[in-house]
Design an enzyme around this catalytic site. Structure first.
Site, short mmCIF file in Angstrom:
data_model
loop_
_atom_site.label_atom_id
_atom_site.label_comp_id
_atom_site.label_asym_id
_atom_site.label_seq_id
_atom_site.Cartn_x
_atom_site.Cartn_y
_atom_site.Cartn_z
N HIS A 466 0.83 -1.21 0.00
CA HIS A 466 0.00 0.00 0.00
C HIS A 466 0.87 1.26 0.00
O HIS A 466 0.71 2.14 -0.86
CB HIS A 466 -0.92 -0.02 1.24
CG HIS A 466 -1.79 1.19 1.38
ND1 HIS A 466 -3.13 1.19 1.05
CD2 HIS A 466 -1.53 2.45 1.79
CE1 HIS A 466 -3.65 2.38 1.26
NE2 HIS A 466 -2.68 3.17 1.72
N GLU A 467 1.78 1.34 0.96
CA GLU A 467 2.62 2.54 1.06
C GLU A 467 3.54 2.66 -0.15
O GLU A 467 3.82 3.77 -0.62
CB GLU A 467 3.44 2.53 2.36
CG GLU A 467 2.60 2.57 3.62
CD GLU A 467 1.55 3.68 3.65
OE1 GLU A 467 1.78 4.75 3.03
OE2 GLU A 467 0.50 3.50 4.28
N HIS A 470 1.75 4.41 -2.90
CA HIS A 470 1.87 5.87 -2.75
C HIS A 470 3.24 6.34 -3.26
O HIS A 470 3.35 7.36 -3.94
CB HIS A 470 1.75 6.27 -1.28
CG HIS A 470 0.36 6.31 -0.75
ND1 HIS A 470 -0.66 7.01 -1.37
CD2 HIS A 470 -0.19 5.77 0.38
CE1 HIS A 470 -1.78 6.90 -0.65
NE2 HIS A 470 -1.51 6.14 0.41
N HIS A 473 3.50 6.71 -6.90
CA HIS A 473 2.81 7.93 -7.34
C HIS A 473 3.78 9.11 -7.27
O HIS A 473 3.80 9.97 -8.16
CB HIS A 473 1.60 8.17 -6.43
CG HIS A 473 0.53 9.01 -7.04
ND1 HIS A 473 -0.62 9.34 -6.37
CD2 HIS A 473 0.40 9.57 -8.26
CE1 HIS A 473 -1.39 10.07 -7.14
NE2 HIS A 473 -0.80 10.22 -8.30
#
Length: 676
Positions: A466-467, A470, A473
């Site tokens: 998940h991290e 990010h 991105h």
């Protein structure tokens, strides 16, 4: 000063080891002065205001301030102490005042307004149009059109909010650190995995104590609640966790919650909005509190029947197993895990040997390589703020620099709990040079012990992915302007890259790349992969209800006039009523430790996790239709989502990627809440 203060020199990489704590405050104050001078140059220029000399000049002003404050506030989250917290309390009002000095500068706003009103004749590209609109709105949405006395009122509110939010976070951290469950009788540790007990013994030894110590930090708290057979000890720890900030003592957050909610409401009213939620959501995909409310209720309607059914199954199971008549909150993880083991014959202890932290890191890097052609090379010549931190150079297929990546994985006393991605340097283009970003992820995973390495639970594996989503991105950003780069997007869009990457954790093709037994090197058995997939929706109704309850609590604080709310607990109980499954515990209160909304940036935005799940499920269906490592779909996702940041409205970017607007059906199918 500048010759001695490392933070005021020119540096490419954050010079952590050379920074002294006493450098921070003078560096921030000096950087504010420099930023003011840059703003003053724009204001005093006698040239006709243009996009370049006004909007671009404003966008690239304050770069030194941005670098220094990003380092300081990241350290305040990941490696803080009382001195740093004190500095944060001192500089936050100064920064809030500076922000208001800019936003409420009438001459500057007039120049921006002049450019904005002539935008149709300026021949701007899409990114320039977005930047112009964003700058103009930043002023109008934050008081530029207010009368002088109202602007003074706004400044005072912002100062108070800055201090209150910091105090809230410091109280939660102090509460988390001060409670420990000290057990000296090993017979009370039934059910706990040996590796977990070993970690608890290490904690006790580090404090010169006999026995085992369990804390409220996630890597300690969550496994304890999941495996400890001693119901009284589970209850003790759960009550401590649930009552953080709710003890009517010096760390109590009730008054902070009420004040933050009221000040946010006053601020919104001052700016012409009906509530804080109306103000926030104007700049979100959801647009209005009414749409958020409707979205949450639609999801609740779909999830509640499944959640009630699952809760009844769990209650029947606990009764059959241990004659428990009434399930309490401290029973949920324990009996959920027992039922999961019975149904799927799968638990974290079976899986953890296949998820050695270093292997999972290699795995997520390999997934990024297969999808986006990225290569990660660990380097040791980059300065770091703690020995635990790892640093990596990120390059593309042709060897060009893409980013610098920091990773900080283990808990310690000066680090807040949870997991997050953050940035030390934004990506942007200036003077024909594409400045590449410095990205960091911070987590709180189980530490290695003398006997074994850091082995992750499956939930920790998905957290890392998940991290890292990010982080991608941020790393793959390719925009001109820093304020539109990477994760600088609408908050209900920002979770799409992170949540979508979690899907790879459930796929055989991805798991086989990195899930190998840390002792034997044996690949994870196929039957485990099948069970991981089958158990993905286990108790999904209850999990969905839990997430919805947090979103509803958030909106309950921010979509109303909270002036008449005097009892934090009473307000919370009413907000939780539609999603309630377990009996309420009168000594517990979530709001007083709900850092996401009272300290972080998720006020009136917690719904965005579920909102982004709709986007991520729809996105991943697109991948699965073409293969989870489809270069074609990955290129589309990179080109239209990851690289574009906030340069266009997210729905436009999404439709360009997917060819249509998202619908909740993919999420509901994935969650097993509607038939496929």
């Amino acid at each position: 000063m500048s010759s001695q203060n490392i933070l005021l020199t020119d540096f490419e990489y954050a010079p952590f080891s050379k920074i002294k704590t006493e450098d921070y405050k003078p560096a921030i104050l000096k950087a504010v002065e420099l930023a003011k001078e840059e703003i003053n140059e724009i204001v005093k220029s006698e040239a006709t205001p243009t996009f370049e000399n006004t909007i671009e000049a404003l966008e690239f002003s304050g770069k030194k301030l941005d670098r220094v404050t990003s380092i300081f506030f990241n350290i305040n989250s990941a490696e803080t102490n009382e001195e740093i917290q004190k500095i944060a309390q001192e500089v936050s009002p100064v920064l809030s005042e500076f922000k208001n000095d800019v936003i409420l500068n009438k001459e500057l706003f007039q120049k921006i307004k002049t450019v904005f009103e002539s935008k149709d004749s300026l021949n701007l590209n899409k990114e320039q149009e977005t930047l112009l609109e964003k700058k103009y709105k930043a002023f109008t949405r934050n008081g530029a059109n207010l009368a002088d006395e109202k602007q003074t009122e706004l400044r005072e509110i912002d100062k108070q909010l800055a201090k209150l939010k910091l105090q809230f976070g410091e109280n939660v951290l102090a509460e988390t650190n001060r409670h420990e469950l000290h057990v000296t009788d090993e017979s009370r540790l039934g059910g706990l995995p040996e590796s977990f007990k070993e970690e608890a013994r290490s904690v006790a030894e580090s404090k010169n104590k006999e026995g085992w110590i369990f804390t409220l930090e996630y890597p300690s708290y969550i496994p304890f609640m999941k495996y400890a057979e001693d119901r009284e000890l589970r209850k003790e720890l759960a009550l401590a966790f649930g009552s953080r900030g709710f003890h009517n003592d010096e760390l109590d957050n009730q008054e902070n919650v009420l004040q933050i909610a009221k000040l946010r409401y006053q601020r919104a009213k001052l700016l012409g909005f009906k509530s804080h939620a109306h103000f926030i959501l104007e700049e979100r995909m959801a647009e209005t509190p009414e749409k958020v409310d409707s979205f949450l209720k639609e999801m609740l309607e779909k999830a509640k029947p499944a959640a009630k059914k699952e809760f009844q199954e769990l209650e029947d199971f606990a009764k059959e197993l241990d004659k428990i008549d009434q399930l309490q909150k401290w029973d949920s993880a324990f009996y959920g895990e027992k039922l999961k083991q019975k149904r799927f014959d799968l638990d974290d202890e079976k899986l953890k040997p296949y998820f050695k932290l270093e292997n999972v890191i290699d795995g997520v890097f390999t997934v990024a390589e297969k999808l986006y052609g990225l290569n990660f090379k660990e380097v040791t010549n980059i300065d770091k703020y703690h020995p635990d931190v790892k640093t990596f150079e990120v390059t593309n297929e042709t060897g060009e620099d893409v980013a610098l990546f920091y990773a900080d994985f283990h808990p310690r006393p000066g680090k807040r709990d949870g997991a997050w991605m953050t940035i030390y340097k934004q990506q942007y283009v200036q003077n024909d040079k594409n400045e590449r970003p410095h990205i960091s992820i911070v987590c709180n995973f189980t530490k290695p012990t003398a006997k074994e390495p850091s082995l992750l639970t499956f939930n920790e594996v998905t957290t890392l992915f998940h991290e890292f989503g990010h982080a991608l991105h941020g790393m793959l950003a390719n925009t001109t302007y820093p304020s539109l780069s990477g994760a600088n997007v609408y908050w209900d869009f920002v979770e799409l890259p992170s949540q979508v990457l979690e899907n790879w954790c459930y796929e055989k093709e991805a798991l086989q790349l990195f899930a190998k037994h840390y002792k034997t090197g044996e690949a994870i058995p196929q039957e485990y992969i099948t069970k991981i997939k089958q158990s993905a929706n286990f108790l999904e109704g209850i999990a969905t209800l839990r997430q919805l309850s947090f979103g509803m609590l958030d909106i309950s604080w921010h979509a109303i006039d909270p002036s008449n709310v005097t009892d934090v607990k009473k307000h919370e109980v009413e907000a939780f009523e539609p999603t309630k499954l377990y009996p309420d515990v009168d000594t517990n209160c979530m709001s007083t430790a709900f850092s996401h909304i009272f300290q972080g940036g998720y006020s009136a935005g917690y719904y965005s996790y579920k909102w982004a799940e709709v986007l991520d499920a729809d996105t991943f269906e697109y991948f699965t239709e073409h293969g989870i490592f489809s270069k074609d779909i990955a290129d589309k996702f990179r080109e239209n989502i990851l690289s574009k940041g906030g340069t266009e409205h997210p729905m436009e970017l999404y439709k360009r990627f997917r060819g249509k607007e998202p619908k909740p059906d993919a999420l509901l199918r994935r969650a097993g809440l509607i038939s496929k």
